[in-house]
Enzyme design. Structure first.
Site, PDB file in Angstrom:
ATOM      1  N   GLY A 222      34.332  34.756  40.913  1.00  0.00           N
ATOM      2  CA  GLY A 222      33.896  34.281  39.605  1.00  0.00           C
ATOM      3  C   GLY A 222      33.580  35.437  38.690  1.00  0.00           C
ATOM      4  N   SER A 223      32.732  35.199  37.729  1.00  0.00           N
ATOM      5  CA  SER A 223      32.463  36.201  36.706  1.00  0.00           C
ATOM      6  C   SER A 223      31.541  37.305  37.208  1.00  0.00           C
ATOM      7  CB  SER A 223      31.834  35.538  35.476  1.00  0.00           C
ATOM      8  OG  SER A 223      30.503  35.138  35.755  1.00  0.00           O
ATOM      9  N   THR A 224      31.625  38.449  36.561  1.00  0.00           N
ATOM     10  CA  THR A 224      30.754  39.576  36.915  1.00  0.00           C
ATOM     11  C   THR A 224      29.279  39.260  36.683  1.00  0.00           C
ATOM     12  OG1 THR A 224      32.502  41.205  36.578  1.00  0.00           O
ATOM     13  CG2 THR A 224      30.236  41.991  36.405  1.00  0.00           C
ATOM     14  N   VAL A 226      27.659  36.428  36.948  1.00  0.00           N
ATOM     15  CA  VAL A 226      27.179  35.585  38.045  1.00  0.00           C
ATOM     16  C   VAL A 226      27.140  36.381  39.345  1.00  0.00           C
ATOM     17  CG1 VAL A 226      27.610  33.496  39.407  1.00  0.00           C
ATOM     18  CG2 VAL A 226      27.971  33.469  36.936  1.00  0.00           C
ATOM     19  N   GLY A 227      28.126  37.245  39.550  1.00  0.00           N
ATOM     20  CA  GLY A 227      28.107  38.111  40.730  1.00  0.00           C
ATOM     21  C   GLY A 227      26.870  38.983  40.784  1.00  0.00           C
ATOM     22  N   GLU A 244      34.509  38.866  44.471  1.00  0.00           N
ATOM     23  CA  GLU A 244      35.717  39.104  43.679  1.00  0.00           C
ATOM     24  C   GLU A 244      35.391  38.621  42.285  1.00  0.00           C
ATOM     25  OE1 GLU A 244      38.515  38.326  41.489  1.00  0.00           O
ATOM     26  OE2 GLU A 244      39.534  37.041  42.949  1.00  0.00           O
ATOM     27  N   CYS A 278      42.214  35.779  37.733  1.00  0.00           N
ATOM     28  CA  CYS A 278      41.426  37.016  37.658  1.00  0.00           C
ATOM     29  C   CYS A 278      42.322  38.243  37.582  1.00  0.00           C
ATOM     30  CB  CYS A 278      40.500  37.114  38.870  1.00  0.00           C
ATOM     31  SG  CYS A 278      39.251  35.814  38.952  1.00  0.00           S
TER      32      CYS A 278
END
Length: 471
Positions: A222-224, A226-227, A244, A278
Site C-alpha cells: 500500500g501507500s508509504t 500507511v507503511g 511494499e 505500484c
C-alpha cells in the site's frame, strides 16, 4: 464448477452491520460486506494461533500438497472469481486484467508450493559445522490493497502457509468481496483456522492487527504513509515486516531506440490495470533526438486501446477503482494543463458519467518537477519529460523518495546495464517495465519499502532463520 451467483451468495453479508460494495464502472451495488470489529479480529487471530502448531507440525510435503489443492480450487472457480473481481475492482475480464490476475493466483500458489528450500550447510570443515534452517514465525497478518486484490493476497498467503505459518488477512475495504471469495475457495480444502479473513473498517481493524502481540509478521502492500504507521504501530512487539509501498517509477529512453517498436511495451508498462499498479511506469524521460517520435508512436497506440465496463469482452482498460483515486488523477492533470504542459491524448474526463472512468492521458512538454511527475498519480496519466544529458536525467530519476522500479530502453545492452547500475530501485527492467516472475525477488528501495517477496527469498521472508552449529 462454481458460478458467479453461487460464489457471491456464499460470501455476501446477510446480517449485522454492513456496507455496500459498488461496481466502479457502473455505480451499481454488487453485494454487502460485513463491517467487522476489533473483537472479530481478535477471534480470528486466536483461531489462527490455535491452528498454527498442528499446521507447522505437518511435513513440508503435506503443506505443499494442500497448496496445490487450493490452487486446483482457484482454477476450478476461475471464471466466477474473475467476474466478481471485474465487477468489484473494475478491471476488464480480458487483457492483463481479471482473468490474468486469477491465473496469477494459481501460478503463484503452485510456485510457492514447488520452490525448494533445503537446509543450507554454512560451513563444514576443520573449523566446525553449521547449518541454517527456516522455521515458522507463527501467525502472519496480511494487509492487501485494492489494485490487485486477489493476486497480492496470494503473494502474502501462499508463502506464509508453505512455511508453516497461519494467516489472518485484512483486505482493502473497496475490494473485500473479491478477497473474501478467494479465501472461501481456498478454505474448501485448507484445515480449519489456517487461513482467516477479517473485513474492515480498514483503519480500525488494520491498526489493531498491526499492534497485536500475537502477530509475528506483518505483510503490507500500500501507500508509504500507511507503511510508516505500520512501522510505528508494530515497533513495541518488534514484529517482522515486509512492506511494499508507494512507487513513482522512472523509465529512461536512450537515443538509439526504434520508437514504433517500443510503443506497445511502453504503453503496457505505464497503463496496465489503468495505471493502478505500484510498479507501473509513471514518469518517462525521453532523449531529445527521439522525443517527438516516441510521443507520437505511444499516443497512436494508446488511442486505439478500448476502455469501458469490464464485463464487455472488447475492453482492456477499466475505470479507476474509487472516486478518491479519480479525483487525484484529475487534480494532477488539471494542474499540469494549467502549468502549460501539452496534453497529447485524453485529459478531458466526463465527470458526470457513471463510474470512475478517466481517459487514457499522455502529457508532453512538462516540467520535470511538475506535480504530475513528482507525485504518484496511480492512474492512466503519463507525463513524458524531454532530456538531453544522461547524467542529469539519472539525477532526476533518482531524486524522488521512491525506489520501487525503473527501466532503461535501448538497443545497446552494455549501455543499459551501465545506466541500470546507476538507478536507485529495487528492480530495473531493460526494454520493458513492471513484469514480474514468481521466482524473481521483488521489493523496493528507499521509501518504497523493504523486504522481498517471491521465490526463495520470499519463503525466507516469512520464516525465522535458525542456525544449528556443531557436530
Amino acid at each position: 464448477m462454481e458460478t458467479y451467483e453461487s460464489l457471491l451468495a456464499a460470501i455476501v453479508a446477510t446480517d449485522g452491520e454492513t456496507r455496500d460494495s459498488v461496481n466502479p464502472a457502473t455505480d451499481e451495488v454488487i453485494g454487502k460486506v460485513q463491517k467487522q470489529s476489533i473483537e472479530d479480529l481478535e477471534a480470528a487471530i486466536d483461531k489462527a494461533e490455535a491452528a498454527q502448531p498442528a499446521w507447522a507440525a505437518l511435513s513440508d510435503d503435506e503443506r505443499r500438497a494442500y497448496l496445490h489443492q487450493a490452487a486446483d480450487k482457484i482454477e476450478a472457480s476461475a471464471e466466477a472469481l474473475a467476474e466478481l473481481l471485474s465487477r468489484e475492482q473494475g478491471k476488464p475480464l480480458n487483457g492483463p486484467n481479471a482473468r490474468f490476475e486469477v491465473g496469477g493466483c494459481v501460478a503463484w500458489t503452485r510456485t510457492a508450493a514447488e520452490t525448494p528450500l533445503p537446509v543450507e550447510v554454512i560451513i563444514d570443515d576443520e573449523s566446525g559445522y553449521a547449518e541454517m534452517h527456516y522455521r515458522p514465525i507463527g501467525v502472519v497478518g496480511a494487509i492487501s490493497p485494492w489494485n490487485w486484490p486477489m493476486m497480492i493476497s496470494i503473494w502474502q498467503i501462499a508463502p506464509s502457509l508453505r512455511m508453516g505459518n497461519t494467516v489472518v488477512i485484512k483486505p482493502a475495504d473497496t475490494t473485500a468481496l473479491s478477497v473474501r471469495a478467494l479465501v472461501a475457495v481456498m478454505n474448501q480444502v485448507l484445515p480449519e483456522g489456517v487461513l482467516n479473513i477479517v473485513t474492515g473498517p480498514g483503519r480500525t481493524v488494520g491498526d489493531a492487527l498491526t499492534r497485536s502481540p500475537k502477530i509475528g509478521k506483518i505483510m503490507f502492500t500500500g501507500s508509504t504513509p500507511v507503511g510508516q504507521q505500520i512501522i510505528e504501530a508494530s515497533a513495541n512487539n518488534v514484529t517482522r515486516l515486509t512492506l511494499e509501498l508507494g512507487g513513482n517509477d522512472a523509465g529512461i529512453v536512450l537515443p538509439d531506440v526504434d520508437p514504433a517498436a517500443i510503443a506497445e511495451d511502453l504503453f503496457w508498462g505505464a497503463f496496465i490495470n489503468t495505471g493502478q499498479t505500484c510498479a507501473a511506469l509513471k514518469r518517462l524521460y525521453v532523449h531529445d533526438s527521439v522525443y517527438d517520435a516516441v510521443v507520437e508512436e505511444l499516443a497512436k497506440f494508446a488511442a486505439n486501446v478500448p476502455m469501458g465496463v469490464g464485463l464487455d469482452e472488447n475492453n482492456v482498460l477499466g475505470p479507476l477503482q474509487n472516486r478518491g483515486q479519480f479525483d487525484t488523477v484529475d487534480r494532477l492533470v488539471e494542474a499540469a494543463k494549467a502549468s502549460g504542459a501539452r496534453v497529447v491524448l485524453g485529459g478531458e474526463p466526463d465527470r458526470d458519467a457513471p463510474g470512475n472512468f478517466y481517459p487514457t492521458t499522455i502529457v508532453a512538454d512538462i516540467d520535470p518537477h511538475n506535480d504530475l511527475v513528482v507525485e504518484e498519480q496511480f492512474g492512466p496519466a503519463l507525463p513524458i519529460i524531454r532530456y538531453s544529458d544522461l547524467d542529469q536525467v539519472i539525477k532526476l530519476a533518482n531524486e524522488l523518495e521512491f525506489g520501487l522500479g525503473s527501466s532503461v530502453w535501448t538497443q545497446d545492452r552494455a549501455k543499459a546495464l551501465e545506466v541500470a547500475g546507476r538507478l536507485q530501485a529495487g528492480t530495473t527492467w531493460i526494454n520493458s517495465h513492471g513484469g514480474l516472475h514468481p521466482m524473481v525477488p521483488f521489493g523496493g528501495a528507499k521509501k518504497s519499502g523493504y523486504g522481498r517477496e517471491f521465490g526463495v527469498e520470499g519463503l525466507k521472508a516469512v520464516a525465522e532463520p535458525q542456525v544449528i552449529s556443531g557436530r
